[in-house]
Design a protein around this motif. Structure first.
Motif, mmCIF file in Angstrom:
data_model
loop_
_atom_site.group_PDB
_atom_site.id
_atom_site.type_symbol
_atom_site.label_atom_id
_atom_site.label_comp_id
_atom_site.label_asym_id
_atom_site.label_seq_id
_atom_site.Cartn_x
_atom_site.Cartn_y
_atom_site.Cartn_z
ATOM 1 N N CYS A 148 5.212 0.357 -6.863
ATOM 2 C CA CYS A 148 4.474 -0.846 -6.462
ATOM 3 C C CYS A 148 4.402 -1.007 -4.947
ATOM 4 O O CYS A 148 4.070 -2.085 -4.457
ATOM 5 C CB CYS A 148 5.074 -2.096 -7.101
ATOM 6 N N GLY A 149 4.711 0.056 -4.202
ATOM 7 C CA GLY A 149 4.551 -0.079 -2.760
ATOM 8 C C GLY A 149 5.187 1.055 -1.989
ATOM 9 O O GLY A 149 6.001 1.830 -2.518
ATOM 10 N N SER A 162 13.492 -1.469 -15.626
ATOM 11 C CA SER A 162 12.466 -2.343 -15.047
ATOM 12 C C SER A 162 12.959 -3.069 -13.800
ATOM 13 O O SER A 162 12.417 -4.110 -13.429
ATOM 14 C CB SER A 162 11.944 -3.355 -16.086
ATOM 15 N N ASN A 163 13.986 -2.519 -13.158
ATOM 16 C CA ASN A 163 14.448 -3.050 -11.881
ATOM 17 C C ASN A 163 13.847 -2.243 -10.735
ATOM 18 O O ASN A 163 13.530 -1.064 -10.895
ATOM 19 C CB ASN A 163 15.977 -2.995 -11.788
ATOM 20 N N LEU A 164 13.710 -2.875 -9.584
ATOM 21 C CA LEU A 164 13.179 -2.185 -8.415
ATOM 22 C C LEU A 164 14.280 -1.422 -7.683
ATOM 23 O O LEU A 164 15.417 -1.884 -7.582
ATOM 24 C CB LEU A 164 12.537 -3.174 -7.448
ATOM 25 N N VAL A 165 13.903 -0.263 -7.160
ATOM 26 C CA VAL A 165 14.779 0.491 -6.266
ATOM 27 C C VAL A 165 13.944 0.950 -5.074
ATOM 28 O O VAL A 165 12.741 1.202 -5.202
ATOM 29 C CB VAL A 165 15.412 1.735 -6.952
ATOM 30 N N LEU A 166 14.583 1.004 -3.917
ATOM 31 C CA LEU A 166 13.967 1.626 -2.743
ATOM 32 C C LEU A 166 14.354 3.090 -2.739
ATOM 33 O O LEU A 166 15.529 3.427 -2.905
ATOM 34 C CB LEU A 166 14.464 0.950 -1.463
ATOM 35 N N TYR A 167 13.369 3.958 -2.553
ATOM 36 C CA TYR A 167 13.651 5.394 -2.581
ATOM 37 C C TYR A 167 12.920 6.079 -1.439
ATOM 38 O O TYR A 167 11.718 5.878 -1.245
ATOM 39 C CB TYR A 167 13.212 6.003 -3.910
ATOM 40 N N ASN A 168 13.663 6.844 -0.654
ATOM 41 C CA ASN A 168 13.072 7.605 0.446
ATOM 42 C C ASN A 168 12.878 9.045 -0.018
ATOM 43 O O ASN A 168 13.851 9.791 -0.144
ATOM 44 C CB ASN A 168 13.982 7.559 1.674
ATOM 45 N N TYR A 207 9.250 -6.998 -24.781
ATOM 46 C CA TYR A 207 8.879 -5.799 -24.040
ATOM 47 C C TYR A 207 10.024 -4.795 -24.055
ATOM 48 O O TYR A 207 11.191 -5.171 -23.873
ATOM 49 C CB TYR A 207 8.550 -6.129 -22.583
ATOM 50 N N GLN A 208 9.669 -3.559 -24.300
ATOM 51 C CA GLN A 208 10.624 -2.468 -24.165
ATOM 52 C C GLN A 208 11.216 -2.532 -22.754
ATOM 53 O O GLN A 208 10.517 -2.765 -21.772
ATOM 54 C CB GLN A 208 9.883 -1.137 -24.374
ATOM 55 N N ALA A 209 12.528 -2.331 -22.656
ATOM 56 C CA ALA A 209 13.219 -2.537 -21.379
ATOM 57 C C ALA A 209 12.665 -1.673 -20.262
ATOM 58 O O ALA A 209 12.650 -2.082 -19.100
ATOM 59 C CB ALA A 209 14.717 -2.268 -21.553
ATOM 60 N N ASN A 210 12.196 -0.471 -20.604
ATOM 61 C CA ASN A 210 11.690 0.402 -19.557
ATOM 62 C C ASN A 210 10.192 0.264 -19.337
ATOM 63 O O ASN A 210 9.602 1.051 -18.594
ATOM 64 C CB ASN A 210 12.039 1.864 -19.854
ATOM 65 N N TYR A 211 9.549 -0.729 -19.990
ATOM 66 C CA TYR A 211 8.101 -0.873 -19.827
ATOM 67 C C TYR A 211 7.680 -2.164 -19.140
ATOM 68 O O TYR A 211 6.625 -2.206 -18.498
ATOM 69 C CB TYR A 211 7.403 -0.778 -21.181
ATOM 70 N N LEU A 212 8.470 -3.213 -19.235
ATOM 71 C CA LEU A 212 8.079 -4.483 -18.620
ATOM 72 C C LEU A 212 7.755 -4.291 -17.139
ATOM 73 O O LEU A 212 6.769 -4.820 -16.619
ATOM 74 C CB LEU A 212 9.196 -5.517 -18.791
ATOM 75 N N GLY A 213 8.576 -3.501 -16.458
ATOM 76 C CA GLY A 213 8.364 -3.301 -15.024
ATOM 77 C C GLY A 213 7.143 -2.483 -14.681
ATOM 78 O O GLY A 213 6.739 -2.417 -13.515
ATOM 79 N N ALA A 214 6.505 -1.852 -15.686
ATOM 80 C CA ALA A 214 5.317 -1.044 -15.427
ATOM 81 C C ALA A 214 4.161 -1.888 -14.937
ATOM 82 O O ALA A 214 3.259 -1.383 -14.267
ATOM 83 C CB ALA A 214 4.913 -0.291 -16.693
ATOM 84 N N TRP A 215 4.176 -3.197 -15.259
ATOM 85 C CA TRP A 215 3.098 -4.073 -14.798
ATOM 86 C C TRP A 215 3.610 -5.328 -14.092
ATOM 87 O O TRP A 215 2.828 -6.063 -13.490
ATOM 88 C CB TRP A 215 2.226 -4.510 -15.986
ATOM 89 N N PHE A 216 4.921 -5.565 -14.111
ATOM 90 C CA PHE A 216 5.474 -6.830 -13.626
ATOM 91 C C PHE A 216 5.402 -6.967 -12.103
ATOM 92 O O PHE A 216 5.350 -8.073 -11.574
ATOM 93 C CB PHE A 216 6.931 -6.942 -14.100
ATOM 94 N N TYR A 217 5.411 -5.858 -11.376
ATOM 95 C CA TYR A 217 5.393 -5.892 -9.903
ATOM 96 C C TYR A 217 4.048 -5.377 -9.398
ATOM 97 O O TYR A 217 3.638 -4.270 -9.740
ATOM 98 C CB TYR A 217 6.506 -5.011 -9.332
ATOM 99 N N GLN A 218 3.378 -6.161 -8.553
ATOM 100 C CA GLN A 218 2.051 -5.758 -8.093
ATOM 101 C C GLN A 218 2.031 -5.234 -6.655
ATOM 102 O O GLN A 218 1.182 -4.417 -6.313
ATOM 103 C CB GLN A 218 1.068 -6.934 -8.207
ATOM 104 N N LYS A 219 2.932 -5.674 -5.803
ATOM 105 C CA LYS A 219 2.932 -5.206 -4.411
ATOM 106 C C LYS A 219 4.296 -5.511 -3.799
ATOM 107 O O LYS A 219 4.917 -6.525 -4.112
ATOM 108 C CB LYS A 219 1.831 -5.921 -3.605
ATOM 109 N N ALA A 220 4.763 -4.615 -2.919
ATOM 110 C CA ALA A 220 6.052 -4.826 -2.247
ATOM 111 C C ALA A 220 5.983 -4.238 -0.844
ATOM 112 O O ALA A 220 5.418 -3.158 -0.642
ATOM 113 C CB ALA A 220 7.180 -4.178 -3.048
#
Length: 451
Positions: A148-149, A162-168, A207-220
């Motif tokens: 999402c960004g 469905s949690n966010l992580v920062l990844y370099n 929602y399946q635990a690994n799918y909710l985040g597929a659409w829940f975050y739009q921009k970061a």
């Protein structure tokens, strides 16, 4: 966990860069397949390392994956020359990260009513100097359900909870952000053994635990790079593009700054960090400046209050090197004789007096990169392949305006807007995702390494 990269056969000359070739000659300490940040540290090594013969440097490059090769090129002039000879692009060049194939596999499994089990995602890295070269990048399993960004060289990824992580992706560093259950609209449901079964959204939708985040975050976006202990703030647009939330480095909970009134049919389209503050813009054109450190919680100042109801596909905020904050409007138009691709771009300067039109001619040798990424205005002088005054566009989350861009024939793929010809053409070969996916889910993002 190291990041594995396998360039396609056309990417680099085989005699210069081949992950299967044997180790030829000795390798300087710290220059192997270790993460790129360790390679960068060799800049402090004795000057003798910069005098290594070219054939030895090229043999070292054969053993490196793309992120480490980019870090290798940043060490000193002679190592940079070796990297160029091996076909490694400039490390400061914007890269396009694409995950269309992964997205299609995900949606096919879900449509077939199968329980979706995310595998390790493989993304494609491309650059504008040679649009046909592709690097296949395998991400660690469990960290890539969606993206999402991209900001300051880091990706915002959604993991399999469905949690966010920062990844370099250039040094394999990962920073977990607080869980999705911080938000009042999401509730976790556990089985008798204490294992997560699923999430409830708004109290009743499963929602399946690994799918909710597929659409829940739009921009970061980030306020600054987290590298080297950066005191960053992350801001996200999420839920149905109607919530704006943030978290500071080291904090364990998200704070929600704003919830739009859905009855007004408005949605957030972008947020940006500019001159020490975050700004947000909505589809109808409302621009707010945020103070996240106010004693009684986040406060906002309306910079542009009036609303516009023109056929705007999306609005993006761009902070320029000369200190201006710009709003880029992407507008659908029927004037096909003037705009052959039915799309026009309008740029306005944002300030306390409202906004005024800005000519793309005023940008000199700069180009604009907008989309799911932290929008950027970059000088093109040292970026071969990037055209000055062009607007490079990768589609962000635009579901609220699907009725508009859905009218554009052959929508999809990364495009560049040429202000002289008013054309909006693809700059990379299009992967050919089915129309239903390319008009709903973003599948590309611009990222510039921060090393």
């Amino acid at each position: 966990m190291p990041l594995a990269i396998s360039p396609s056969p056309s990417v680099l000359p085989r005699d210069h860069f081949d992950s299967e070739s044997s180790n030829m000659g000795g390798t300087p300490p710290g220059v192997d397949s270790s993460p790129g940040d360790e390679l960068s540290a060799t800049a402090m090594a004795p000057s003798g390392w910069s005098d290594l013969p070219m054939d030895l440097l090229l043999s070292i490059l054969q053993r490196l994956e793309l992120p480490q090769a980019l870090a290798f090129a940043a060490v000193c002039t002679s190592w940079c020359s070796a990297a160029i000879a091996a076909g490694i692009p400039c490390s400061r060049r914007p890269w396009l990260v694409s995950w269309g194939n992964f997205l299609e596999q995900r949606e096919l499994q879900l449509k077939s009513k199968m329980k979706w089990v995310p595998a390790a995602a493989t993304c494609k890295f491309r650059h504008l100097l040679d649009a046909d070269k592709v690097y296949n990048v395998n991400f660690p399993k469990g960290c890539f359900v969606a993206c999402c960004g991209a900001s300051h060289g880091w990706l915002f990824l959604v993991n399999d909870l469905s949690n966010l992580v920062l990844y370099n992706p250039f040094n394999s560093c990962m920073i977990p952000l607080p869980p999705i259950t911080d938000f009042s609209c999401v509730t976790a449901v556990y089985d008798s053994a204490g294992n997560l079964e699923h999430y409830l959204f708004m109290g009743d939708t499963v929602y399946q635990a690994n799918y909710l985040g597929a659409w829940f975050y739009q921009k970061a976006v980030l306020s600054c790079s987290p590298s080297n202990g950066g005191d960053y703030v992350a801001m996200i647009i999420h839920r149905d593009s109607d919530w704006l939330s943030f978290v500071r480095a080291g904090e364990s909970k998200w704070q929600t700054a704003s919830m739009l009134d859905l009855s007004k049919l408005d949605r957030y389209t972008d947020c940006a960090y500019h001159n020490g503050r975050f700004y947000s813009v909505t589809l109808q054109g409302k621009v707010d400046k945020w103070d996240l450190n106010a004693p009684d919680g986040p406060t906002k100042e309306a910079i542009i209050e009036h609303r516009h109801y023109a056929p705007v596909i999306t609005r993006q905020l761009v902070s320029t090197p000369w200190g201006d904050l710009l709003q880029v409007r992407v507008i659908y138009t029927n004037a096909k004789s003037r705009y052959p691709d039915n799309v026009k771009f309008q740029i306005r300067k944002v300030d306390l007096e409202g906004s005024r039109n800005v000519s793309i001619k005023d940008f000199g040798d700069h180009a604009i990169f907008i989309g799911l990424n932290h929008s950027a205005c970059l000088p093109t002088e040292r970026l071969p392949g990037v055209q000055p005054r062009f607007i490079y566009f990768s589609a962000p989350w635009m579901l609220p305006t699907i009725d508009l861009f859905g009218r554009i024939r052959d929508w999809g793929g990364v495009r560049a807007y040429n202000p002289k010809t008013r054309t909006f053409k693809r700059v990379f070969p299009f992967g050919g995702m089915c129309n239903s996916l390319s008009t709903v889910y973003p599948s590309e993002v611009w990222i510039t390494p921060n090393m």
